[in-house]
Each structure stands twice: as structure tokens, then as C-alpha cells.
Design an enzyme around this catalytic site. Structure first.
Site, PDB file in Angstrom:
ATOM      1  N   ASN A   1       0.886  -1.353   0.184  1.00 21.76           N
ATOM      2  CA  ASN A   1      -0.038  -0.164  -0.103  1.00 21.76           C
ATOM      3  C   ASN A   1       0.735   1.117  -0.035  1.00 21.76           C
ATOM      4  OD1 ASN A   1      -1.457   2.103   0.670  1.00 21.76           O
ATOM      5  ND2 ASN A   1      -2.676   0.946   2.536  1.00 21.76           N
TER       6      ASN A   1
ATOM      7  N   PHE B   1      -1.555   8.791   2.838  1.00 25.46           N
ATOM      8  CA  PHE B   1      -2.467   9.503   3.637  1.00 25.46           C
ATOM      9  C   PHE B   1      -3.570  10.162   2.803  1.00 25.46           C
ATOM     10  CE2 PHE B   1       1.529   8.568   7.091  1.00 25.46           C
ATOM     11  CZ  PHE B   1       0.501   7.990   7.871  1.00 25.46           C
TER      12      PHE B   1
ATOM     13  N   SER C   1       4.800   5.241   9.039  1.00 27.25           N
ATOM     14  CA  SER C   1       4.183   5.105   7.656  1.00 27.25           C
ATOM     15  C   SER C   1       5.525   5.085   7.171  1.00 27.25           C
ATOM     16  CB  SER C   1       2.904   6.028   7.085  1.00 27.25           C
ATOM     17  OG  SER C   1       3.204   5.343   6.212  1.00 27.25           O
TER      18      SER C   1
ATOM     19  N   ASN D   1       5.517   5.715   3.845  1.00 32.10           N
ATOM     20  CA  ASN D   1       4.673   6.475   2.367  1.00 32.10           C
ATOM     21  C   ASN D   1       4.541   7.835   2.534  1.00 32.10           C
ATOM     22  OD1 ASN D   1       4.785   4.086   1.429  1.00 32.10           O
ATOM     23  ND2 ASN D   1       1.969   3.728   2.549  1.00 32.10           N
ATOM     24  N   THR D   2       5.336   8.772   3.920  1.00 35.00           N
ATOM     25  CA  THR D   2       5.731   9.970   4.174  1.00 35.00           C
ATOM     26  C   THR D   2       6.923  10.465   4.229  1.00 35.00           C
ATOM     27  OG1 THR D   2       3.379  10.229   4.665  1.00 35.00           O
ATOM     28  CG2 THR D   2       5.308  11.481   5.502  1.00 35.00           C
TER      29      THR D   2
ATOM     30  N   LYS E   1       2.302   4.571  17.443  1.00 32.16           N
ATOM     31  CA  LYS E   1       2.424   3.138  16.197  1.00 32.16           C
ATOM     32  C   LYS E   1       3.838   3.342  15.236  1.00 32.16           C
ATOM     33  CE  LYS E   1      -0.354   1.394  12.314  1.00 32.16           C
ATOM     34  NZ  LYS E   1      -1.685   1.014  11.583  1.00 32.16           N
TER      35      LYS E   1
ATOM     36  N   ASN F   1       3.694  -0.771  12.041  1.00 36.37           N
ATOM     37  CA  ASN F   1       2.669  -0.708  10.987  1.00 36.37           C
ATOM     38  C   ASN F   1       3.199  -1.769  10.122  1.00 36.37           C
ATOM     39  OD1 ASN F   1       1.916   1.254   9.037  1.00 36.37           O
ATOM     40  ND2 ASN F   1       2.170   2.854   9.935  1.00 36.37           N
TER      41      ASN F   1
END
Length: 333
Positions: A109, A113, A173, A175-176, A215, A244
Site C-alpha cells: 500500500n 495518507f 508509515s 509512505n511519507t 504506532k 505498521n
């Protein structure tokens, strides 16, 4: 029944299937079809001053904007976590950005966000009928540099605390860009200090204590994990979610999607996340409860995590691969 629905959903592009499943669930809720769902028996447990109807929760990322909270609540989750929420609305990465690794029961994924922002989500939560335990997952906007990230987390906290039973500080995360740097050193200590001060102010001014949960990443080294855990203890954080998604591709190297960027979740994450849970428990002891997430796909993986020291469980990929029946099975372990 889910086997039939799953066969159709898995014939669709993953994000399209996700949206369709949520819309179907919303229709089922609106027409009262949830009465035909098998009920999940209550097995109450208490931690962080909260009583959960059972230990099985829905992880953040499934219902990002709290658009389907009432419908999801009818499936029997002991708690639901929405988000990740950024202060300002944010578009995610270009599609396709979700990849289903069916043979390995994994998901990659990189949505990034994609959410409608804290103000919209506050409006949604003001209208919900859901009265179960609600966690709100907060993070920073993509264009906010780490030096100013604290402001984003505080903004989210101030806007959304009235609706939260607990707040999750998402600093893990993949993805950032540079977000995971927030798990280390002064960036971490300054963030935790600021959030604890805000927690104290809210309690003093509004007589409501909002537990803070952090997290964390499954990709931390032993030294990094130890340093992070000591910071959690120092600032008396109320809980930790382990973990995560991962940037590792161990176990999925042969998948055609192995080279896709993003966080890997599901069964391939199971061993990595379990290791983090065991190590955390050794450091945190009874001081900070662990919420296990990542690779919980069946009763065996859930029991492993509970035996490793987790008090609660969160599912996401397991829910997609196994359906609502997994909630009931895990609640009964």
C-alpha cells in the site's frame, strides 16, 4: 458467504474492490441487513482506563475518513481506529497504489495518507452513532517538514480529541518521506513531550483523559527499538501499536509486485511484527500495553502475539483475506 463475495472482489483492482466492499457494507447497514450477521460474543477487557468489548480491533487505514464507522461497528469489532488523519486535506499518490499479493496473502500500500483533513473528520464524528471504543490515528501533512511536525500533531489532537477514546501518534508509515525519522532522537522526545503536555492540558480543562498510543515500524533495529521504548517509558505513553507496514520484501521476492514501493502488510509481516512485540514486552514489562498489528491472519498468529505479550489485536489485511468471520474467531481465542 464471504468466499463468494471475495472471489468477485479479488477479480477487481484492489482499491476499487475496497471502495465497493465499503459501499456494500453501508447499504447493508442502511437496510438493516446487519441483523443477519453472526454476533461476536463479548469478552470484555480493560486497559488504558478503557473497557473493550473484545480484543479485536480494526486497524487505521481501512476507514480513513470515518465515512463508514457506523456500518463497520455492526461487524463486532471491539474497537475501531480511523485515519491516518492530517490537519489539512491531502491527496495521496497516483493510482495504482495498492497491490494484492494473493499467493503470499500480502498487500503493498502506498496511498500516502489520502484523507479529507481533520475538520471534515470532526464533522463526520460529530454525527456518528457509534459508541464503541474509537481510536484516531494522527500524522503530519506530506509537505510539513519534520522540524514543524509537532504543530501538525498538536493541531490534529486539538481538533479531534472530543471524539477520541485514544489518540494514535503515527510516526512509522513508510509512505511519507522522512516520517520514520520521527521515531528517533530529539524529534521523538520533543514530539512526545508536546503531546503529553497537551494531554495534561485537556485533562485539566475538560476533565477527560485521552490515552496516547504510538504506532511503530517493524523495520527498527534492536538498538533503535530499545531507544524508542525507553522514550515511551520516560514520557509515560499509554500504549504502543506494534507494528505498521514494512519496506522489507522478505518472503515476497517472487511476487510480480515485489518491486512496487509502499508498505507491505499481511502474512509476510507476521514474523517481523511478532519479533518486535516480543522485544518490546521485555523492555516495557507491565508499564505500557502492546496492541499487536501486522500479519494477524488467523487464530494461530493471534495466539502467538498474545503469548508474546500483546493485550489487544488489530487486523487489516487479515480482514480483507478472511472476511468478518475472522473477528469472531479471534475474539474467542
Amino acid at each position: 458467504m464471504y468466499r463468494l463475495i471475495k472471489k468477485y472482489l479479488f477479480s477487481l483492482e484492489p482499491e476499487q474492490a475496497h471502495d465497493m466492499a465499503l459501499n456494500f457494507l453501508q447499504l447493508a447497514y442502511q437496510y438493516g441487513l446487519w441483523r443477519f450477521f453472526r454476533k461476536v460474543p463479548a469478552h470484555p477487557c480493560t486497559l488504558m482506563g478503557l473497557t473493550f468489548q473484545n480484543r479485536v480491533g480494526l486497524a487505521a487505514g481501512f476507514d480513513i475518513n470515518a465515512d463508514y464507522l457506523d456500518a463497520l461497528s455492526k461487524l463486532g469489532f471491539g474497537f475501531i481506529e480511523i485515519g491516518g488523519v492530517t490537519p489539512k486535506p491531502q491527496t495521496g499518490h497516483a493510482r495504482p497504489r495498492i497491490f494484492r499479493l494473493t499467493l503470499q496473502k500480502g498487500i503493498i500500500n502506498r496511498k500516502g495518507f489520502d484523507n479529507k483533513g481533520a475538520d471534515y473528520i470532526a464533522e463526520q464524528l460529530a454525527q456518528t452513532k457509534y459508541r464503541g471504543i474509537l481510536g484516531i490515528n494522527l500524522t503530519k501533512n506530506r509537505d510539513t517538514p519534520n522540524a514543524h511536525a509537532i504543530d501538525d500533531y498538536l493541531t490534529g489532537f486539538r481538533k479531534l480529541w472530543p471524539y477520541a477514546d485514544y489518540i494514535t501518534i503515527n510516526i512509522s508509515s513508510p509512505n511519507t518521506p522522512q516520517l520514520r525519522d520521527m521515531q528517533k532522537g530529539s524529534l521523538l522526545s520533543d514530539l512526545l513531550s508536546a503531546m503529553k503536555q497537551e494531554q495534561t492540558a485537556i485533562q485539566a480543562n475538560h476533565q477527560k483523559y485521552i490515552p496516547l498510543v504510538v504506532k511503530i515500524s517493524p523495520d527498527l533495529s534492536d538498538d533503535e527499538l530499545h531507544e524508542l521504548a525507553m522514550q515511551l517509558l520516560k514520557y509515560k505513553i499509554d500504549g504502543v501499536i506494534a507494528t505498521n507496514s514494512s519496506i522489507s520484501r522478505d518472503g515476497v521476492e517472487m511476487s510480480p509486485y515485489a518491486r512496487e514501493a509502499g508498505g507491505l502488510s499481511g502474512q509476510p509481516l507476521q514474523a517481523r511484527s511478532a519479533r518486535i512485540t516480543r522485544q518490546l514486552k521485555k523492555i516495557l514489562g507491565q508499564h505500557i500495553p502492546i496492541i499487536a498489528s501486522g500479519g494477524i491472519m488467523d487464530e494461530t498468529s493471534a495466539r502467538e502475539r498474545v503469548q508474546a505479550g500483546a493485550r489487544l489485536l488489530q487486523i487489516y489485511s487479515g480482514f480483507i483475506y478472511e472476511g468478518p468471520g475472522l473477528i469472531r474467531r479471534l475474539a474467542n481465542i
